[in-house]
Design a protein around this motif. Structure first.
Motif, PDB file in Angstrom:
ATOM      1  N   UNK A 188       0.723  -1.190   0.050  1.00 39.53           N
ATOM      2  CA  UNK A 188      -0.091   0.003   0.259  1.00 39.53           C
ATOM      3  C   UNK A 188       0.859   1.294   0.214  1.00 39.53           C
ATOM      4  N   UNK A 189       0.501   2.063  -0.952  1.00 43.13           N
ATOM      5  CA  UNK A 189       1.329   3.253  -1.153  1.00 43.13           C
ATOM      6  C   UNK A 189       0.271   4.393  -1.407  1.00 43.13           C
ATOM      7  N   UNK A 190       0.317   5.425  -0.585  1.00 44.37           N
ATOM      8  CA  UNK A 190      -0.509   6.714  -0.995  1.00 44.37           C
ATOM      9  C   UNK A 190      -2.032   6.189  -1.245  1.00 44.37           C
ATOM     10  N   UNK A 191      -2.394   5.411  -0.353  1.00 48.12           N
ATOM     11  CA  UNK A 191      -3.806   4.805  -0.417  1.00 48.12           C
ATOM     12  C   UNK A 191      -4.064   3.766  -1.546  1.00 48.12           C
ATOM     13  N   UNK A 192      -2.943   3.464  -2.258  1.00 46.83           N
ATOM     14  CA  UNK A 192      -3.264   2.483  -3.350  1.00 46.83           C
ATOM     15  C   UNK A 192      -2.690   1.120  -3.067  1.00 46.83           C
ATOM     16  N   UNK A 202       3.616 -11.424 -18.866  1.00 42.89           N
ATOM     17  CA  UNK A 202       5.159 -11.044 -19.074  1.00 42.89           C
ATOM     18  C   UNK A 202       5.689 -11.479 -17.824  1.00 42.89           C
ATOM     19  N   UNK A 203       6.986 -11.646 -17.864  1.00 42.14           N
ATOM     20  CA  UNK A 203       7.955 -12.289 -16.642  1.00 42.14           C
ATOM     21  C   UNK A 203       8.957 -11.278 -16.638  1.00 42.14           C
ATOM     22  N   UNK A 204       9.419 -10.916 -15.459  1.00 40.27           N
ATOM     23  CA  UNK A 204      10.763 -10.390 -15.153  1.00 40.27           C
ATOM     24  C   UNK A 204      11.730 -11.376 -14.515  1.00 40.27           C
ATOM     25  N   UNK A 205      12.294 -12.086 -15.168  1.00 43.56           N
ATOM     26  CA  UNK A 205      13.218 -12.986 -14.134  1.00 43.56           C
ATOM     27  C   UNK A 205      14.832 -12.861 -14.801  1.00 43.56           C
ATOM     28  N   UNK A 206      15.627 -12.808 -13.816  1.00 45.96           N
ATOM     29  CA  UNK A 206      17.067 -13.078 -14.276  1.00 45.96           C
ATOM     30  C   UNK A 206      17.446 -14.140 -15.111  1.00 45.96           C
ATOM     31  N   UNK A 207      18.748 -14.148 -15.676  1.00 43.70           N
ATOM     32  CA  UNK A 207      19.289 -15.393 -16.370  1.00 43.70           C
ATOM     33  C   UNK A 207      19.644 -16.414 -15.251  1.00 43.70           C
ATOM     34  N   UNK A 208      19.486 -16.131 -14.000  1.00 41.98           N
ATOM     35  CA  UNK A 208      19.740 -17.587 -13.045  1.00 41.98           C
ATOM     36  C   UNK A 208      18.558 -17.879 -12.406  1.00 41.98           C
ATOM     37  N   UNK A 209      18.264 -19.042 -12.219  1.00 34.84           N
ATOM     38  CA  UNK A 209      17.160 -19.617 -11.629  1.00 34.84           C
ATOM     39  C   UNK A 209      17.096 -19.007 -10.110  1.00 34.84           C
ATOM     40  N   UNK A 210      15.443 -18.915  -9.913  1.00 30.91           N
ATOM     41  CA  UNK A 210      15.000 -18.423  -8.662  1.00 30.91           C
ATOM     42  C   UNK A 210      14.117 -19.198  -7.830  1.00 30.91           C
ATOM     43  N   UNK A 211      14.176 -19.218  -6.541  1.00 25.39           N
ATOM     44  CA  UNK A 211      13.226 -20.099  -5.910  1.00 25.39           C
ATOM     45  C   UNK A 211      11.834 -19.822  -5.727  1.00 25.39           C
ATOM     46  N   UNK A 212      11.797 -18.324  -5.820  1.00 24.60           N
ATOM     47  CA  UNK A 212      10.631 -17.828  -5.459  1.00 24.60           C
ATOM     48  C   UNK A 212      10.073 -16.876  -6.510  1.00 24.60           C
ATOM     49  N   UNK A 213       8.756 -16.503  -6.726  1.00 28.64           N
ATOM     50  CA  UNK A 213       8.208 -15.637  -7.486  1.00 28.64           C
ATOM     51  C   UNK A 213       7.039 -14.955  -6.986  1.00 28.64           C
ATOM     52  N   UNK A 214       6.688 -13.850  -7.397  1.00 34.27           N
ATOM     53  CA  UNK A 214       5.632 -12.826  -7.137  1.00 34.27           C
ATOM     54  C   UNK A 214       4.651 -12.858  -8.242  1.00 34.27           C
ATOM     55  N   UNK A 215       3.646 -13.455  -8.227  1.00 36.20           N
ATOM     56  CA  UNK A 215       2.406 -13.358  -9.342  1.00 36.20           C
ATOM     57  C   UNK A 215       1.536 -12.195  -9.175  1.00 36.20           C
ATOM     58  N   UNK A 216       1.557 -11.323 -10.265  1.00 35.31           N
ATOM     59  CA  UNK A 216       0.685 -10.260 -10.069  1.00 35.31           C
ATOM     60  C   UNK A 216      -0.334 -10.118 -11.187  1.00 35.31           C
ATOM     61  N   UNK A 217      -1.456  -9.982 -10.909  1.00 36.43           N
ATOM     62  CA  UNK A 217      -2.470  -9.799 -12.040  1.00 36.43           C
ATOM     63  C   UNK A 217      -2.067  -8.482 -12.759  1.00 36.43           C
ATOM     64  N   UNK A 218      -2.243  -8.248 -14.174  1.00 36.72           N
ATOM     65  CA  UNK A 218      -1.645  -7.127 -14.954  1.00 36.72           C
ATOM     66  C   UNK A 218      -2.376  -5.964 -14.570  1.00 36.72           C
ATOM     67  N   UNK A 219      -3.835  -6.219 -13.994  1.00 38.52           N
ATOM     68  CA  UNK A 219      -4.384  -5.170 -13.680  1.00 38.52           C
ATOM     69  C   UNK A 219      -4.099  -4.237 -12.443  1.00 38.52           C
ATOM     70  N   UNK A 220      -3.386  -5.229 -11.364  1.00 36.88           N
ATOM     71  CA  UNK A 220      -2.757  -4.975 -10.247  1.00 36.88           C
ATOM     72  C   UNK A 220      -1.603  -4.258 -10.333  1.00 36.88           C
ATOM     73  N   UNK A 221      -0.666  -4.751 -11.340  1.00 34.61           N
ATOM     74  CA  UNK A 221       0.588  -4.004 -11.636  1.00 34.61           C
ATOM     75  C   UNK A 221       0.402  -2.733 -12.254  1.00 34.61           C
ATOM     76  N   UNK A 222      -0.611  -2.311 -13.004  1.00 35.87           N
ATOM     77  CA  UNK A 222      -0.627  -1.005 -13.449  1.00 35.87           C
ATOM     78  C   UNK A 222      -1.264  -0.295 -12.551  1.00 35.87           C
ATOM     79  N   UNK A 223      -1.445  -0.434 -11.231  1.00 33.01           N
ATOM     80  CA  UNK A 223      -2.052   0.429 -10.118  1.00 33.01           C
ATOM     81  C   UNK A 223      -0.892   1.449  -9.773  1.00 33.01           C
ATOM     82  N   UNK A 224       0.406   1.141 -10.037  1.00 28.59           N
ATOM     83  CA  UNK A 224       1.426   1.934  -9.482  1.00 28.59           C
ATOM     84  C   UNK A 224       2.274   2.223 -10.688  1.00 28.59           C
TER      85      UNK A 224
END
Length: 171
Positions: free
Chosen positions: A45-49, A133-155
């Motif tokens: 939550x940032x600035x009420x969003x 769309x994914x934003x991942x590095x070239x190294x493997x990662x054990x965790x991922x955050x899944x975000x609905x695209x409509x949620x992502x555009x809020x900020x």
């Protein structure tokens, strides 16, 4: 999407104090292992969003080269009614793992999903989802955050996710 619940390492009260002040001098006393395998709902939550994210275990052999690396990598997916329903119906049902406000005035809230049936429902619902769309590095990662695209555009600018927010236990 191939995701699953996991056993997490979360900050203790001392760790939360360090997250609040962006203190990077972490010790073993600043973290503890959560019982069981779970998914985690994460609200920023940032600035009420408000923005919702699902933190899950990601197959470690999966990696994608992109331009935006991050501490916990991000996968966008189309808004999905089952996931929205799970958030609406269940987030208040589970205990809040923690809540804190960082030095940038972003409030972070994390809920642990402790019921095996709900975790199974999330795994099943997300299996049918094709990431946008994914934003991942070239190294493997054990965790991922899944975000609905409509949620992502809020900020316009995504809030910073603290480095020690959550980690997967090495089992």
């Amino acid at each position: 999407m191939e995701i699953k619940p996991f056993t997490a390492v979360l900050p203790t009260d001392a760790g939360l104090t360090k997250l609040t002040t962006n203190n990077s001098s972490w010790t073993s006393a600043d973290t503890h292992v959560q019982p069981g395998t779970s998914y985690y709902w994460y609200e920023l939550t940032q600035n009420g969003i408000h923005q919702w994210r699902l933190i899950a275990s990601w197959p470690e052999q999966v990696s994608v080269t992109t331009m935006l690396p991050g501490g916990i990598n991000t996968v966008l997916y189309p808004k999905h009614p089952v996931i929205e329903m799970l958030i609406d119906d269940w987030v208040g049902h589970f205990p809040k793992a923690y809540e804190f406000t960082d030095e940038y005035n972003v409030t972070h809230r994390l809920w642990q999903i402790t019921e095996a049936e709900v975790n199974a429902d999330i795994t099943e619902a997300m299996a049918e989802i094709t990431p946008r769309k994914t934003w991942l590095t070239t190294t493997s990662t054990p965790l991922v955050m899944l975000v609905a695209d409509s949620e992502w555009t809020k900020f316009k600018t995504q809030p910073r996710v603290p480095d020690h927010l959550i980690q997967k236990i090495n089992a």
